[in-house]
Scaffold this motif. Sequence first.
Motif, mmCIF file in Angstrom:
data_model
loop_
_atom_site.group_PDB
_atom_site.id
_atom_site.type_symbol
_atom_site.label_atom_id
_atom_site.label_comp_id
_atom_site.label_asym_id
_atom_site.label_seq_id
_atom_site.Cartn_x
_atom_site.Cartn_y
_atom_site.Cartn_z
ATOM 1 N N SER A 1 22.059 -16.299 -43.499
ATOM 2 C CA SER A 1 22.445 -15.042 -42.861
ATOM 3 C C SER A 1 21.319 -14.031 -43.051
ATOM 4 N N PHE A 2 21.382 -12.894 -42.357
ATOM 5 C CA PHE A 2 20.372 -11.859 -42.556
ATOM 6 C C PHE A 2 20.390 -11.356 -44.003
ATOM 7 N N ALA B 1 18.991 -6.365 -42.604
ATOM 8 C CA ALA B 1 19.342 -6.328 -44.027
ATOM 9 C C ALA B 1 18.075 -6.132 -44.843
ATOM 10 N N ALA B 2 18.206 -5.424 -45.942
ATOM 11 C CA ALA B 2 17.090 -5.169 -46.851
ATOM 12 C C ALA B 2 17.601 -5.314 -48.277
ATOM 13 N N ALA C 1 18.749 -13.987 -46.175
ATOM 14 C CA ALA C 1 17.317 -14.030 -45.896
ATOM 15 C C ALA C 1 16.591 -12.839 -46.503
ATOM 16 N N ALA C 2 17.215 -11.666 -46.463
ATOM 17 C CA ALA C 2 16.601 -10.467 -47.030
ATOM 18 C C ALA C 2 16.480 -10.562 -48.542
ATOM 19 N N ALA C 3 17.331 -11.376 -49.166
ATOM 20 C CA ALA C 3 17.293 -11.540 -50.620
ATOM 21 C C ALA C 3 16.134 -12.402 -51.088
ATOM 22 N N LEU C 4 15.416 -13.011 -50.151
ATOM 23 C CA LEU C 4 14.439 -14.029 -50.507
ATOM 24 C C LEU C 4 13.025 -13.530 -50.810
ATOM 25 N N THR D 1 19.753 -21.488 -50.621
ATOM 26 C CA THR D 1 20.459 -20.273 -50.195
ATOM 27 C C THR D 1 20.414 -19.250 -51.317
ATOM 28 N N PRO D 2 19.649 -18.151 -51.162
ATOM 29 C CA PRO D 2 19.567 -17.138 -52.217
ATOM 30 C C PRO D 2 20.939 -16.585 -52.589
#
Length: 332
Positions: free
Chosen positions: A131-132, A34-35, A135-138, A299-300
């Motif tokens: 979740s991926f 994820a990005a 996590a990618a949102a962080l 959690t983002p």
Amino acid sequence: MKAIYLESINAPFVLIEKEKPTAGPGEAVVQVKAAALNHRDVYIQYGRYFTKEYPAILGSDGAGIVTEVGAGVAPDWVSKEVVLDPSTDWGDNPGVHSKEYKVLGMPQEGTFAEYVKVPATNLHEKPAHLSFEQAAALPLAGVTAWRTLFTKCALQPGEKVLITGIGGGVALAALQFAVALGAQVWVTSSSEEKIEKAKALGATGGINYKTENWGKALKADVGGIDVSIDGAAGEGFVQLVKVANPAGRIGMYGGTTGMIGQINPAEIFWKQLNIYGSTMGTNQDFAAMMAFVREKKVTPVVDSTFRLEETEHAMRYMEAGKQFGKIVLRVG
């Protein structure tokens, strides 16, 4: 591998096939799961970013699985789920980045691809509760919020915090971090719906920044603000000075509404205010932020997800500015 390609300024984002990267000494290759998008990506598309090296594979935020490591990297990184610190070459001065400072996604190839190559020192194990996509949102929003709130403004539990323009990634990360620390948080927005969503995340209250002289109204309500976090600048910055408590701190990480309006200097020096500029963060900032996220189970907020091939559409959605949280690309 599949990747999103930006050929030149004002060109659309298109899906291409290109060669998968190979890890060199001290590097790792990560299969991106994820990005996340940042406004930085739109600025680069329009040629409004200070670095201009085209064609480019953009993307600063990513999470995935390590598939390969180069010489000098512990082999047990392989197969680990990771979050990527997007910053390199900060330099020796923790107070300000060096001229060599870079952010993943330009000039280096970024996370809008099935695989990305990064320095192994930029790998951080993904918190198990994320979740991926979460996590990618962080990374970029998270480290920017962290440095502004804590490294610069030294936020303390119980203090009163004001976060402007709630709904964007940095503002929401700042809200979540401040609430997790035990601060009292107020927000601004032109959307009553976003203010209510912020309250659901732990904000004490909020005010519509289109209200005339809203700083005076907010101060009458809460008795003054200890720390303000702002990414807008413009005419509204005057209100941050007005609402600030004596010895208050204002941290600014952006200037989306342009030049700051007229401020009475006496309001700054008589109240002995501190105004801090901040952007991104050091590797130490990032590590501290990740430890806090793990400890507090932060959690983002993810607004929406798109497929990698929908990147151009996702950019236009972000540009419209209606999101509440990060916009994430699902990769692979």
